[in-house]
Scaffold this motif. Structure first.
Motif, PDB file in Angstrom:
ATOM      1  N   ASN A 190       3.125   8.091   3.943  1.00 52.02           N
ATOM      2  CA  ASN A 190       3.488   9.510   3.980  1.00 52.02           C
ATOM      3  C   ASN A 190       4.990   9.711   3.800  1.00 52.02           C
ATOM      4  N   PHE A 191       5.662   8.712   3.236  1.00 48.66           N
ATOM      5  CA  PHE A 191       7.077   8.803   2.901  1.00 48.66           C
ATOM      6  C   PHE A 191       7.337   7.884   1.704  1.00 48.66           C
ATOM      7  N   GLU A 192       8.526   7.972   1.136  1.00 46.84           N
ATOM      8  CA  GLU A 192       8.894   7.131  -0.011  1.00 46.84           C
ATOM      9  C   GLU A 192       9.791   5.986   0.447  1.00 46.84           C
ATOM     10  N   VAL A 193       9.417   4.766   0.071  1.00 49.81           N
ATOM     11  CA  VAL A 193      10.272   3.608   0.338  1.00 49.81           C
ATOM     12  C   VAL A 193      11.360   3.568  -0.735  1.00 49.81           C
ATOM     13  N   VAL A 194      12.633   3.488  -0.309  1.00 49.62           N
ATOM     14  CA  VAL A 194      13.729   3.478  -1.283  1.00 49.62           C
ATOM     15  C   VAL A 194      14.439   2.131  -1.358  1.00 49.62           C
ATOM     16  N   ASP A 195      14.305   1.289  -0.317  1.00 48.92           N
ATOM     17  CA  ASP A 195      14.934  -0.035  -0.365  1.00 48.92           C
ATOM     18  C   ASP A 195      14.395  -0.922   0.751  1.00 48.92           C
ATOM     19  N   ILE A 196      14.548  -2.250   0.549  1.00 50.66           N
ATOM     20  CA  ILE A 196      14.101  -3.238   1.530  1.00 50.66           C
ATOM     21  C   ILE A 196      15.268  -4.167   1.841  1.00 50.66           C
ATOM     22  N   PHE A 197      15.445  -4.435   3.144  1.00 51.40           N
ATOM     23  CA  PHE A 197      16.568  -5.264   3.570  1.00 51.40           C
ATOM     24  C   PHE A 197      16.086  -6.377   4.501  1.00 51.40           C
ATOM     25  N   ASP A 198      16.893  -7.445   4.549  1.00 50.97           N
ATOM     26  CA  ASP A 198      16.564  -8.612   5.360  1.00 50.97           C
ATOM     27  C   ASP A 198      17.870  -9.314   5.737  1.00 50.97           C
ATOM     28  N   PRO A 199      17.860 -10.142   6.789  1.00 49.89           N
ATOM     29  CA  PRO A 199      19.046 -10.970   7.056  1.00 49.89           C
ATOM     30  C   PRO A 199      19.210 -12.023   5.962  1.00 49.89           C
ATOM     31  N   VAL A 200      20.415 -12.296   5.592  1.00 53.81           N
ATOM     32  CA  VAL A 200      20.667 -13.242   4.509  1.00 53.81           C
ATOM     33  C   VAL A 200      20.209 -14.648   4.876  1.00 53.81           C
ATOM     34  N   GLN A 201      20.200 -14.967   6.187  1.00 52.66           N
ATOM     35  CA  GLN A 201      19.865 -16.326   6.621  1.00 52.66           C
ATOM     36  C   GLN A 201      18.413 -16.708   6.348  1.00 52.66           C
ATOM     37  N   LEU A 202      17.518 -15.736   6.137  1.00 55.24           N
ATOM     38  CA  LEU A 202      16.099 -16.046   5.944  1.00 55.24           C
ATOM     39  C   LEU A 202      15.761 -16.406   4.508  1.00 55.24           C
ATOM     40  N   ASN A 241       0.839  -1.211   0.000  1.00 54.42           N
ATOM     41  CA  ASN A 241       0.000   0.000   0.000  1.00 54.42           C
ATOM     42  C   ASN A 241       0.869   1.254   0.000  1.00 54.42           C
ATOM     43  N   GLN A 242       1.847   1.267  -0.886  1.00 56.89           N
ATOM     44  CA  GLN A 242       2.803   2.374  -0.899  1.00 56.89           C
ATOM     45  C   GLN A 242       2.160   3.714  -1.234  1.00 56.89           C
ATOM     46  N   ASP A 243       1.036   3.680  -1.947  1.00 55.07           N
ATOM     47  CA  ASP A 243       0.369   4.936  -2.306  1.00 55.07           C
ATOM     48  C   ASP A 243      -0.221   5.645  -1.089  1.00 55.07           C
ATOM     49  N   LEU A 244      -0.420   4.909   0.006  1.00 55.54           N
ATOM     50  CA  LEU A 244      -0.983   5.513   1.211  1.00 55.54           C
ATOM     51  C   LEU A 244       0.085   6.032   2.171  1.00 55.54           C
TER      52      LEU A 244
END
Length: 592
Positions: free
Chosen positions: A256-268, A251-254
């Motif tokens: 109140n900021f811009e998402v620029v990247d997503i991160f996670d632990p490599v083990q998952l 729901n990125q259109d809702l």
């Protein structure tokens, strides 16, 4: 000594009292000053009995026990024009106010002119106006006050005095009236104020100070702070990739900021996977999940959205929260953390939480009633897509130009622009006592519902049914707290395809019998869940549509209610339109 002049805004006076007042005004739809219900007459007599030297002005605005705001405003304007009284007694209260701004402004103007306003709270214990205004002396009753001249003082901007609650026997002409309640306690306190002014030792400016000195008991003000506001974030990265983050990314259109990247632990095992291959539905912006230890912290993002990390930290034996906090300090990033953070002063951060210090005190259980309809989203269990439904409805309301006020119970709620957050879900930091939860939730709702709000939207976390009484943890207390605090006028009930009829029926009965509400529709969740990696990750899949539709048909026949399917690929416009249509009918939602 100056003789105090008191205006009584009420239901008039009796024929026996006409000669005892110096001026009479008849406003609104009233045709005569004669009191048809005896209320105003008794108020005037009580004031005269306990402050015999006063001069009374009668302003009649009603012939019954209902008060219309426009006529109260007429009376206040009249007094503001004339400025011939020292005290105004309003032994009546408005629980649901649609003209609060105007009433507040008129009372403030009178107070600034040196006029003392004394007003009674609602007899049933609700928060009411104008008594609850900070520049009005609000009078309640106390069972501890057994003598007529006894009262308690409350150090508060809302409730000021708690006075005599026993039965009074008041004689007017040949009749004796036996009365009790806040209206008459208010009249007693008006007489007390008049006597203080008549003494010449007190003026309007320090009347509260003298009332506190003379009180039988003082309720001292306790430490209190408003729930803090979140700092402004323009661009942010997200860590880790989990259930809470799914809603943000879908729901990125809702946001109140811009998402620029997503991160996670490599083990998952998520590194390199694309969102579009994992989440259901279209996304405004697709991403490839990256390794958190390879993030470039020098880039121009100013915020980090940190989800729950306790479980992955314990499983992988690494303190991810501590690592993110240190990186935010080093690179001057704002941290929005779903979990509590104990950090040095140089870190700018926000944790969605409601603490004991945020709970209003000295309210004596009084709750606000808001002027607009409240729509609630509840369910038979957790993990049904209730928050997703709330987001879809939010989008529909905003796109249709409705003025929406909304409380979210997910820690991410403020990131979607919702007005308030009460994080009652996983690891949420909220008051432990149900009474405190109800008070603070009700206070939050009252603060976010403003004059031009068309509708308020609230939603629960877990189910609304007690499916087992073997452990307190199985009781959906926070769901009940939300229900009692916000008192939705209408409810959408989310159900699962595996819920049996009796369980759904009991859930409906619990909701509709606990408060005065109505379950207007059932919303079937087509999503089933499969957990992998020892519960750290979750795969979702949709039930076959034929199975869902057959279940929906059965529910319509069984419960005689409208039934919808929560389709994550659909805009849910059918549910939205049905809500608008239903709320627009009958006594609720007249503005809609």
């Amino acid at each position: 000594m100056k003789i105090p002049r008191i205006a009584i805004i009420d239901s008039g006076i009796s024929s026996d009292q006409k000669d005892s007042v110096y001026k009479i005004n008849v406003l609104g739809k009233c045709r005569s000053h004669i009191d048809k219900i005896g209320h105003g007459s008794v108020i005037a007599q009580i004031i005269k009995n306990y402050s015999p030297n006063v001069l009374i002005r009668c302003i009649k605005i009603t012939d019954d026990d209902e008060i219309q705001e426009e006529f109260l405003c007429q009376a206040l304007k009249l007094l503001l024009d004339d400025l011939d009284v020292d005290i105004v007694n309003i032994s009546m209260g408005i629980v649901v106010s649609e003209m609060l701004d105007e009433i507040s402004d008129l009372c403030l103007q009178l107070r600034s002119k040196g006029v003392v306003i004394v007003s009674a709270f609602d007899n049933d214990g609700a928060m009411s106006y104008p008594a609850a205004l900070p520049f009005v002396i609000g009078v309640d009753t106390s069972h501890r006050c057994k003598l007529i001249n006894q009262y308690e003082f409350v150090q508060s901007d809302i409730i000021n005095l708690r006075a005599f609650s026993e039965v009074l026997h008041i004689k007017i002409g040949n009749k004796v009236f036996s009365v009790s309640g806040t209206s008459y306690a208010c009249a007693i306190m008006t007489a007390k104020v008049a006597e203080l002014l008549y003494s010449g030792n007190v003026d309007a400016a320090n009347i509260l100070h003298k009332l506190e000195e003379d009180a039988a008991y003082v309720f001292e003000k306790k430490e209190y702070e408003d729930v803090p506001e979140m700092p402004n974030i323009n661009k942010a990265i997200i860590f880790p990739f989990n259930k809470e983050m799914n809603a943000l990314l879908a729901n990125q259109d809702l946001l109140n900021f811009e998402v620029v990247d997503i991160f996670d632990p490599v083990q998952l095992g998520n590194i390199g996977r694309r969102l579009s291959d994992i989440l259901i539905g279209d996304m405004e912006k697709d991403f490839s999940i990256k390794n958190i230890f390879k993030a470039d912290w020098s880039l121009d993002f100013d915020g980090v959205i940190l989800g729950h990390t306790r479980e992955i930290s314990e499983t992988l034996n690494f303190d991810f929260k501590d690592y993110i906090v240190k990186q935010c300090i080093k690179y001057n990033k704002i941290l929005y953390s779903f979990d509590n953070v104990i950090a040095p002063k140089e870190l700018t951060y926000y944790v969605p939480q409601v603490l004991d210090i945020n709970v209003p005190n000295n309210r004596f259980g009084k709750l606000y009633q808001v002027h607009c309809p409240v729509l609630g989203v509840f369910g038979t269990s957790s993990k049904q897509g209730k928050f997703s439904l709330q987001l879809k409805l939010r989008r529909q309301f905003l796109n249709s130009n409705y003025k929406l006020s909304q409380i979210g119970t997910e820690p991410s709620s403020l990131l979607f622009g919702m007005d308030a957050v009460y994080p009652s879900g996983y690891d949420g930091i909220i008051p432990k006592k149900s009474q405190d939860s109800i008070l603070v939730l009700n206070d939050i709702l009252n603060k976010i519902v403003v004059a031009d709000t068309d509708i308020a939207l609230v939603g629960a976390q877990s189910g609304a049914n007690v499916y087992s009484c073997q452990n307190i943890s199985l009781f959906p207390l926070e769901t009940f707290n939300l229900l009692l605090a916000t008192q939705p006028d209408a409810i959408l009930l989310c159900v699962n395809t595996y819920d049996d009829d009796e369980y759904i029926y009991r859930t409906i009965m619990i909701l509709e019998n606990m408060i005065n509400t109505y379950v207007i529709a059932l919303v079937v969740s087509p999503v089933a869940h499969k957990y992998i990696d020892s519960g750290l990750s979750r795969q979702t899949f949709q039930e076959e549509k034929s199975k869902v539709k057959n279940f929906m048909k059965h529910l319509e026949e069984q419960f005689k209610k409208k039934v919808f399917m929560l389709d994550f690929e659909d805009d849910t416009s059918d549910i939205f339109e049905y809500c608008i249509k239903t709320l627009g009918e009958g006594s609720i939602g007249d503005d809609l």
